[in-house]
Design a protein around this motif. Structure first.
Motif, PDB file in Angstrom:
ATOM      1  N   MET A 150       6.808   9.831 -14.725  1.00 30.99           N
ATOM      2  CA  MET A 150       7.781  10.661 -15.426  1.00 30.99           C
ATOM      3  C   MET A 150       7.134  11.552 -16.484  1.00 30.99           C
ATOM      4  O   MET A 150       7.834  12.158 -17.300  1.00 30.99           O
ATOM      5  N   SER A 151       5.816  11.653 -16.485  1.00 33.65           N
ATOM      6  CA  SER A 151       5.144  12.359 -17.587  1.00 33.65           C
ATOM      7  C   SER A 151       5.566  13.819 -17.678  1.00 33.65           C
ATOM      8  O   SER A 151       5.671  14.369 -18.774  1.00 33.65           O
ATOM      9  N   GLY A 152       5.818  14.451 -16.551  1.00 31.46           N
ATOM     10  CA  GLY A 152       6.226  15.856 -16.574  1.00 31.46           C
ATOM     11  C   GLY A 152       7.518  16.034 -17.345  1.00 31.46           C
ATOM     12  O   GLY A 152       7.684  17.000 -18.102  1.00 31.46           O
ATOM     13  N   ILE A 153       8.428  15.107 -17.182  1.00 30.41           N
ATOM     14  CA  ILE A 153       9.724  15.182 -17.868  1.00 30.41           C
ATOM     15  C   ILE A 153       9.529  14.871 -19.355  1.00 30.41           C
ATOM     16  O   ILE A 153      10.036  15.589 -20.224  1.00 30.41           O
ATOM     17  N   ALA A 154       8.736  13.822 -19.634  1.00 29.04           N
ATOM     18  CA  ALA A 154       8.499  13.447 -21.037  1.00 29.04           C
ATOM     19  C   ALA A 154       7.871  14.600 -21.809  1.00 29.04           C
ATOM     20  O   ALA A 154       8.151  14.810 -22.977  1.00 29.04           O
ATOM     21  N   ARG A 155       6.997  15.354 -21.139  1.00 25.35           N
ATOM     22  CA  ARG A 155       6.276  16.422 -21.842  1.00 25.35           C
ATOM     23  C   ARG A 155       6.919  17.794 -21.653  1.00 25.35           C
ATOM     24  O   ARG A 155       6.308  18.831 -21.930  1.00 25.35           O
ATOM     25  N   GLY A 156       8.129  17.804 -21.151  1.00 24.92           N
ATOM     26  CA  GLY A 156       8.854  19.059 -21.036  1.00 24.92           C
ATOM     27  C   GLY A 156       8.339  19.975 -19.930  1.00 24.92           C
ATOM     28  O   GLY A 156       8.528  21.184 -19.982  1.00 24.92           O
ATOM     29  N   LEU A 157       7.671  19.393 -18.933  1.00 23.74           N
ATOM     30  CA  LEU A 157       7.233  20.213 -17.795  1.00 23.74           C
ATOM     31  C   LEU A 157       8.289  20.142 -16.699  1.00 23.74           C
ATOM     32  O   LEU A 157       9.338  19.556 -16.867  1.00 23.74           O
TER      33      LEU A 157
END
Ligand SMILES: [Zn+2]
Ligand SMILES: [Zn+2]
Length: 267
Positions: free
Chosen positions: A194-201
């Motif tokens: 989910m890193s893309g979502i966490a980092r606003g990507l």
């Protein structure tokens, strides 16, 4: 709701910053019940594994954390095991010497120990890197030990960030089908990163299309992780991850106990 975060980096990772204790405290504040610390063990062709990660200190401190938080937060000794095929001997020596609770198998580096992140996609045709990526991922999936494959579609993010091109994963559908079939056949799984979502990507790794494909092929083992390197991201996207899993047709998410998969219902 039983909230977990199954992909977290601490100060022990070359690109991490935080103390294990601070990660645990943050997880508790955010209502998590369980976390896996999965610092980087990237295997290089020419380096002993001890050079990459201070395993002795990390895993000793993790044992202390397990004790300190018992009853409040379940803490797993994990690893993000990068491209073991770069140096099979070192990769196997590491696993033999450190019994872990949970292993994410990831491909970061390809030929010449170069990370897919380090290419300039304005100069290099992304297909060259991507072709290598799916090939390396298949080898990892088929021949090495792991519990889940990490951030499947890893190069897509960097292609997008540098060029604005959104890699259409359907070009690699055939390869992903082979990878997922192998994962399922071996009783292993993948993570929803989910890193893309966490980092606003833009997107998760894999995206909804591949997540559904994995499920349709019979994939059931799936973990959810933020891939947080900073405290601010710990556990913040777990609920969204659960929603995505439901949308893709999963009824359970997976947690581990000493490398044994357990299934918890997505409420
Ligand atoms: Zn990674
Ligand atoms: Zn990671």
């Amino acid at each position: 709701m039983y909230l977990v975060d199954y992909h977290l980096h601490s100060k022990y990772s070359f690109d991490g910053a935080h103390e294990l204790r601070d990660i645990c405290e943050t997880a508790i504040e955010r209502g998590l019940s369980e976390i896996a610390i999965t610092d980087h063990m990237d295997i290089y062709s020419d380096k002993p594994y001890e050079y990459i990660l201070d395993c002795k200190s990390l895993y000793k401190e993790l044992e202390e954390m397990k004790e300190a938080y018992r009853g409040r937060l379940k803490v797993l000794s994990g690893v993000e095991y990068g491209q073991p095929q770069a140096n099979r001997k070192e990769a196997l020596r590491f696993l033999a010497e450190y019994p872990l609770d949970f292993i994410i198998g990831s491909i970061h580096n390809l030929w010449d120990d170069k990370d897919a992140y380090d290419y300039n996609y304005n100069e290099t045709d992304y297909h060259v890197v991507y072709d290598g990526y799916v090939e390396w991922l298949y080898t990892l999936a088929a021949e090495y030990d792991y519990d889940v494959l990490g951030h499947v579609t890893y190069p897509s993010r960097y292609v997008y960030m540098q060029t604005g091109i959104e890699v259409d994963v359907r070009q690699y559908q055939e390869q992903y089908v082979e990878i997922f079939k192998k994962v399922i056949e071996r009783g292993k799984g993948i993570e929803l990163n989910m890193s893309g979502i966490a980092r606003g990507l833009k997107d998760t790794m894999p995206d909804m299309y591949l997540l559904k494909l994995y499920r349709e092929l019979g994939g059931e083992i799936i973990t959810v992780g933020s891939d947080a390197h900073l405290l601010e991201h710990v556990g913040i996207v777990t609920k969204q991850g659960y929603e995505m899993l439901k949308e893709a047709g999963f009824r359970y998410f997976t947690v581990y106990d000493r490398r044994e998969a357990q299934f918890l219902p997505l409420e």
